[in-house]
Write a protein that holds these residues in place. Sequence first.
Motif, PDB file in Angstrom:
ATOM      1  N   ASP A  66      -8.368  10.366  -9.002  1.00 50.95           N
ATOM      2  CA  ASP A  66      -8.273  11.139  -7.758  1.00 50.95           C
ATOM      3  C   ASP A  66      -8.340  10.265  -6.504  1.00 50.95           C
ATOM      4  OD1 ASP A  66     -10.909  10.381  -7.918  1.00 50.95           O
ATOM      5  OD2 ASP A  66     -11.749  12.401  -7.664  1.00 50.95           O
ATOM      6  N   SER A  67      -8.269   8.951  -6.656  1.00 55.05           N
ATOM      7  CA  SER A  67      -8.355   8.058  -5.506  1.00 55.05           C
ATOM      8  C   SER A  67      -6.974   7.739  -4.957  1.00 55.05           C
ATOM      9  CB  SER A  67      -9.052   6.752  -5.901  1.00 55.05           C
ATOM     10  OG  SER A  67      -8.268   6.019  -6.831  1.00 55.05           O
ATOM     11  N   SER A  68      -6.944   7.381  -3.676  1.00 54.07           N
ATOM     12  CA  SER A  68      -5.674   6.969  -3.076  1.00 54.07           C
ATOM     13  C   SER A  68      -5.192   5.658  -3.691  1.00 54.07           C
ATOM     14  CB  SER A  68      -5.837   6.815  -1.562  1.00 54.07           C
ATOM     15  OG  SER A  68      -6.835   5.848  -1.254  1.00 54.07           O
ATOM     16  N   ALA A  69      -6.133   4.814  -4.119  1.00 61.73           N
ATOM     17  CA  ALA A  69      -5.764   3.533  -4.730  1.00 61.73           C
ATOM     18  C   ALA A  69      -4.982   3.759  -6.022  1.00 61.73           C
ATOM     19  CB  ALA A  69      -7.003   2.696  -5.008  1.00 61.73           C
ATOM     20  N   TYR A  70      -5.395   4.732  -6.836  1.00 63.23           N
ATOM     21  CA  TYR A  70      -4.674   4.979  -8.087  1.00 63.23           C
ATOM     22  C   TYR A  70      -3.256   5.468  -7.808  1.00 63.23           C
ATOM     23  CZ  TYR A  70      -3.341   6.502 -12.727  1.00 63.23           C
ATOM     24  OH  TYR A  70      -2.664   6.643 -13.911  1.00 63.23           O
ATOM     25  N   GLY A  71      -3.111   6.370  -6.849  1.00 60.84           N
ATOM     26  CA  GLY A  71      -1.772   6.840  -6.496  1.00 60.84           C
ATOM     27  C   GLY A  71      -0.885   5.712  -5.999  1.00 60.84           C
TER      28      GLY A  71
ATOM     29  N   ASP B  65      -1.260   2.467  -6.702  1.00 58.75           N
ATOM     30  CA  ASP B  65      -1.010   1.558  -7.828  1.00 58.75           C
ATOM     31  C   ASP B  65       0.062   2.117  -8.760  1.00 58.75           C
ATOM     32  OD1 ASP B  65      -3.047   0.083  -6.760  1.00 58.75           O
ATOM     33  OD2 ASP B  65      -4.476   0.435  -8.389  1.00 58.75           O
ATOM     34  N   TRP B  66      -0.061   3.385  -9.079  1.00 56.90           N
ATOM     35  CA  TRP B  66       0.859   4.041 -10.011  1.00 56.90           C
ATOM     36  C   TRP B  66       2.284   3.982  -9.477  1.00 56.90           C
ATOM     37  CZ3 TRP B  66       4.312   8.048 -10.087  1.00 56.90           C
ATOM     38  CH2 TRP B  66       4.641   8.614 -11.318  1.00 56.90           C
ATOM     39  N   ASP B  67       2.439   4.322  -8.196  1.00 51.36           N
ATOM     40  CA  ASP B  67       3.781   4.348  -7.616  1.00 51.36           C
ATOM     41  C   ASP B  67       4.353   2.937  -7.475  1.00 51.36           C
ATOM     42  OD1 ASP B  67       5.910   5.981  -6.364  1.00 51.36           O
ATOM     43  OD2 ASP B  67       5.411   4.807  -4.573  1.00 51.36           O
ATOM     44  N   GLU B  68       3.511   1.960  -7.152  1.00 49.22           N
ATOM     45  CA  GLU B  68       3.991   0.581  -6.990  1.00 49.22           C
ATOM     46  C   GLU B  68       4.547   0.031  -8.297  1.00 49.22           C
ATOM     47  OE1 GLU B  68       2.421  -3.627  -5.084  1.00 49.22           O
ATOM     48  OE2 GLU B  68       1.021  -2.457  -6.334  1.00 49.22           O
ATOM     49  N   VAL B  69       3.799   0.165  -9.375  1.00 51.60           N
ATOM     50  CA  VAL B  69       4.271  -0.405 -10.638  1.00 51.60           C
ATOM     51  C   VAL B  69       5.444   0.396 -11.188  1.00 51.60           C
ATOM     52  CG1 VAL B  69       2.691   0.852 -12.178  1.00 51.60           C
ATOM     53  CG2 VAL B  69       3.498  -1.426 -12.815  1.00 51.60           C
ATOM     54  N   ARG B  70       5.477   1.692 -10.923  1.00 52.59           N
ATOM     55  CA  ARG B  70       6.610   2.513 -11.365  1.00 52.59           C
ATOM     56  C   ARG B  70       7.897   2.032 -10.711  1.00 52.59           C
ATOM     57  NH1 ARG B  70       9.636   6.381  -9.211  1.00 52.59           N
ATOM     58  NH2 ARG B  70       8.368   6.370  -7.308  1.00 52.59           N
TER      59      ARG B  70
ATOM     60  N   ALA C 296       3.193  -4.562 -16.155  1.00 51.05           N
ATOM     61  CA  ALA C 296       2.081  -4.697 -17.092  1.00 51.05           C
ATOM     62  C   ALA C 296       0.744  -4.249 -16.523  1.00 51.05           C
ATOM     63  CB  ALA C 296       1.964  -6.153 -17.546  1.00 51.05           C
ATOM     64  N   HIS C 297       0.583  -4.264 -15.181  1.00 50.05           N
ATOM     65  CA  HIS C 297      -0.727  -4.019 -14.593  1.00 50.05           C
ATOM     66  C   HIS C 297      -0.639  -3.228 -13.302  1.00 50.05           C
ATOM     67  CE1 HIS C 297      -3.315  -6.400 -17.210  1.00 50.05           C
ATOM     68  NE2 HIS C 297      -2.347  -7.296 -17.265  1.00 50.05           N
ATOM     69  N   PHE C 298      -1.791  -2.645 -12.946  1.00 47.10           N
ATOM     70  CA  PHE C 298      -1.961  -1.975 -11.663  1.00 47.10           C
ATOM     71  C   PHE C 298      -2.585  -2.939 -10.655  1.00 47.10           C
ATOM     72  CE2 PHE C 298      -2.391   1.528 -14.818  1.00 47.10           C
ATOM     73  CZ  PHE C 298      -1.309   2.292 -14.424  1.00 47.10           C
ATOM     74  N   ARG C 299      -2.325  -2.716  -9.397  1.00 49.62           N
ATOM     75  CA  ARG C 299      -2.796  -3.605  -8.341  1.00 49.62           C
ATOM     76  C   ARG C 299      -4.325  -3.709  -8.326  1.00 49.62           C
ATOM     77  NH1 ARG C 299      -0.313  -7.543  -5.713  1.00 49.62           N
ATOM     78  NH2 ARG C 299       1.493  -6.168  -5.385  1.00 49.62           N
TER      79      ARG C 299
END
Length: 420
Positions: free
Chosen positions: A194-199, A201-206, A391-394
Amino acid sequence: MSMQARKAMFPVVVLALFFCRPVVAADWQNIAAWRAALNSAAASGTNDNQRIEAGLFLAMFSAGNRTNPRFDDFLHGLPSAKGSAEIAAALAGYAYIESIANDASEAAILRAGAVGDLEGEDLLVLESLGAAASSEAKALANQTSSDIPYWTPDPKPGRYSPTEIPMTTDRPYNTAFVITSRKAFRPNGPAPFDSSAYGRDWDEVRRFGALTDSVRSEQQTAYAFFWFNPDFTTLVEEMISRRSLTLTEQARIMMLYFFALNDSDLVNYDSKNHFQHWRPIVAIRRADLDGRDDTEPQSDWVPLMRTPPHSEYLCGHCVWGATVTRILERLLPLNPGETFTVRTDVGDGNQTLFMRMLGLDVEMIEGMTMELASYNEISTRMSDARIFTGAHFRTSNEHAVATAVRVTDYVVANAALPLR
């Protein structure tokens, strides 16, 4: 030059030196000669060459420092000896290489070059010291531990599950050289769903890490491949060779380098086993499980590189790059205007075969180099590359860098300190 090429050249170069003129200990102040001899002569069935090499430089440092104490001892109980620190270090290196070699001829050449005309009681004393340092260093390097739990399946959303490559559950875990607790260096964990960081990270690697339909540039793709297997040890050797250092000083730097790599890797795998965070390939395909409205599942999403067989957090490559960065910053700082070159070790060995299996375009990066002006660029580029491979999230990368810095600083602050 690849490790294979350096190993092939080593006997020729050494023999040429040996027969052209008298050889003295100063000829072996290029520490790469010792690594080349070790890797060429080793009869090793282990996959952990870093610990083998850590033992070599631990033996050399300990023997050299015992005859001319300038740093705290790391091995205790070695016999006292008077004489040349250079010869003591070299004899310890010779004894260590010989102890794990099928063919000790190259080690014998190193010994002859180091000893020169020294003979009699003085030589026997230094040989005894070298043998003792070698024995203790080898025993420490061979220590393993089984107290890190193996991976077990966990069906909860966000937890790691095997992807394309089967998970290995029998990885041997080594003991730490310097740190006393892996848990003490364990980071806070992945970004919550639920964090802005996860959103972010998810969009960046996608967007940047996809095999197809990615916004990644061709140059970023090359970076992703290049930074998978940079030859950092050769870089450290090169930076050592630019400085006027004794053999004992060189061995100390290489020893701390391998200590830091080992201990930071232990913390990395402790974190992977503890947090068991899912990889982007699963997070993106099963985004329906994260409870967010802004992450739509893409069931056909494929990363640029096939996903490695262990959990996502921490980013191991980022730990590796940041450990090298910090060791260089602390022990071999750049002079004003000084630059350095990073190369990727591409050859015909098992590492290259593994790179191909992961889907990396080896031909794209063969012969590629990067000239950099700041050690920190190593960490930054390594982190970006793990996003580009998918391979990874930020957040994992950022935490990996911070963790590696903490571990490396602890190693440098608690092992082989200069005497006051």
